[in-house]
Design an enzyme around this catalytic site. Structure first.
Site, short mmCIF file in Angstrom:
data_model
loop_
_atom_site.label_atom_id
_atom_site.label_comp_id
_atom_site.label_asym_id
_atom_site.label_seq_id
_atom_site.Cartn_x
_atom_site.Cartn_y
_atom_site.Cartn_z
N ALA A 183 0.70 -1.15 -0.06
CA ALA A 183 -0.01 -0.02 -0.01
C ALA A 183 0.73 1.19 0.20
CB ALA A 183 -1.06 0.12 1.11
N THR A 184 2.21 1.36 0.57
CA THR A 184 3.06 2.36 0.58
C THR A 184 3.47 2.96 -0.85
OG1 THR A 184 3.93 1.75 2.57
CG2 THR A 184 5.20 3.19 1.17
N GLN A 220 -6.86 -0.40 6.14
CA GLN A 220 -7.25 -1.05 7.35
C GLN A 220 -8.97 -1.32 7.48
OE1 GLN A 220 -5.39 -1.94 9.76
NE2 GLN A 220 -3.45 -0.90 9.66
N GLY A 240 -1.90 -6.60 1.20
CA GLY A 240 -2.20 -7.99 1.52
C GLY A 240 -1.97 -8.39 2.78
N HIS A 241 -1.07 -7.72 3.41
CA HIS A 241 -0.71 -8.31 4.76
C HIS A 241 -1.53 -7.76 5.72
CE1 HIS A 241 1.70 -5.08 6.81
NE2 HIS A 241 1.67 -4.57 5.76
N THR A 299 8.48 -7.50 -12.97
CA THR A 299 7.91 -8.80 -12.96
C THR A 299 6.80 -8.74 -11.90
OG1 THR A 299 10.08 -9.56 -13.81
CG2 THR A 299 8.47 -11.38 -13.27
N CYS A 332 4.99 1.77 11.95
CA CYS A 332 5.78 2.48 10.92
C CYS A 332 6.45 3.62 11.41
CB CYS A 332 5.02 2.97 9.70
SG CYS A 332 4.05 1.52 8.87
#
Ligand code: PMP
Length: 388
Positions: free
Chosen positions: A81-82, A189, A210-211, A249, A334
């Site tokens: 997302a960053t 979130q 994803g995480h 890739t 972060c």
């Protein structure tokens, strides 16, 4: 190797990251496999191995799109997302700067939104940083007052990563669309926790990770509205992947994992949110009578899995180290070191309470037994610290 006999702390930091769901892992593993399974190829290759890998990538794209009710062709894969936030903000500013050089955001955004905004200020853009109300919500009148002739983009997150406070994206979208201003939403979130319907929301760009949804780290996505077509300047150059918007890739196994994670969220979100709300409320009721305790942020417009609280009389750092049987955090992962949370300070919370804040976030693998233990542990530690 870690000694498995060592008791691990109870994990209550699901807003920092979530463990991989074992079902996601199972889906990913074949894509990390050998030549014999035929799906290890480069998804951009024009042969059997490439086609098979691409099938996995496109299936995953469709699963992400299903959770948020959009066309898969509107989803661009990123490394997280960053990167999605950077692409949305710098990419839109780069393309639309002839129409204006003014952006609007909020002081409580994640650093991956605030820092690109700060960077754009060094390139001649102006940014208005809205101050939220004390409950963390943006006053929509103040947002409207901040609109200018040269405003090109508003970037506001849906759910805050420290407080879980949910902004009214539907209403914000009405306001920005009426003025022809682009709206970018960081939905890291909120995705998989509350329903998101991009057929209804007037959102132009939306970022995902994803995480935070039981998928792997190092993968994310950006939704880009296509009707009418929205243009972005690519931030990574070096290949024609992802319509030349994001070279590199494609990490097939990561994308397949994120797709499966979003698919599971589509199926299980409602039930999971109800369960987490019950556990979150049980935890709050089990500790609130300790007194001198503040719940930071709106309790009603809030993601089900989050508690953010401060004790008046106990230093956050001291409390965190005494609560070593719990894996919880002070602010966002972060942010380095212990400093008063800028999110809470922007809400008008005193530096002392902002420094004392604890973020507790529950998730899919949190059990009621763990919550019972957590209640006992916090009660015991707080009473002991108060006696000493
Ligand atoms: N936005 C928010 C609200 C977040 O909580 C995070 C993760 N801490 C990010 C963006 C960045 O996501 P990623 O780790 O995928 O780069």
């Amino acid at each position: 190797m870690k000694n498995n006999k060592v008791t691990q702390p109870i994990y209550l930091d699901y807003m920092a990251t979530t463990p991989l769901d074992p079902r996601v892992l199972q889906k990913m593993l074949p894509y990390l496999g050998s030549v014999s399974n035929g799906i290890f190829g480069n998804p951009s290759s024009n042969h059997y191995y490439g086609y098979h890998a691409k099938e996995g990538v496109e299936e995953a794209r469709a699963k992400v799109a299903t959770l948020i009710n959009c066309d898969p062709k509107n989803i661009i894969w990123t490394s997280g997302a960053t990167e999605a936030n950077n692409l949305a903000i710098k990419g839109a500013a780069g393309f639309y700067n002839r129409q204006g050089k003014h952006l609007i955001t909020c002081k409580t955004e994640h650093k991956s939104v605030l820092d690109p905004c700060k960077y754009l200020e060094t390139c001649g853009f102006e940014v208005t940083y809205l101050t939220p109300e004390t409950d963390g919500l943006i006053n929509l009148n103040k947002l409207e007052q901040a609109f200018r002739q040269d405003t090109i983009l508003v970037t506001i997150m849906q759910a805050n990563n420290e407080t879980g406070v949910i902004q009214d994206i539907a209403k914000i979208g009405e306001l920005t669309r009426a003025k022809g201003i682009l709206l970018h939403v960081d939905a890291v979130q909120s995705a998989g926790k509350i329903p998101i319907d991009l057929q209804k929301l007037k959102v132009d760009l939306m970022s995902f990770s994803g995480h935070k949804v039981y998928g792997p780290k190092g993968v994310g996505a950006l939704y880009i509205r296509s009707q009418p077509k929205l243009h972005l300047i690519a931030q990574i150059h070096g290949g024609s992947q992802e319509h030349e918007l994001r070279a590199g890739t494609l990490a097939t196994h990561q994308l397949v994992g994120m797709g499966e994670a979003f698919h599971l969220a589509s199926k299980e979100m409602t039930e999971e949110s109800d369960r987490l709300l019950f556990l979150r409320n049980k935890l709050w009721h089990g500790i609130k009578n300790l007194g001198n305790i503040h719940l930071n942020g709106s309790i009603t417009n809030r993601i089900a899995n989050n508690l953010n609280l401060s004790f008046d009389d106990i230093e956050g750092e001291l409390l965190l180290s005494a609560l070593k049987d719990l894996a919880i955090s002070h602010t966002s992962a972060c942010i380095k070191g212990i400093e008063p949370s800028y999110v809470l300070k922007a809400m008008g919370i005193s530096s002392k309470l902002a420094l004392n804040a604890l973020r507790i976030s529950l998730g899919r693998f949190t059990t009621e037994k763990e919550i019972d233990t957590t209640i006992k542990h916090i009660n015991h530690v707080v009473m002991t610290l108060r006696r000493s």
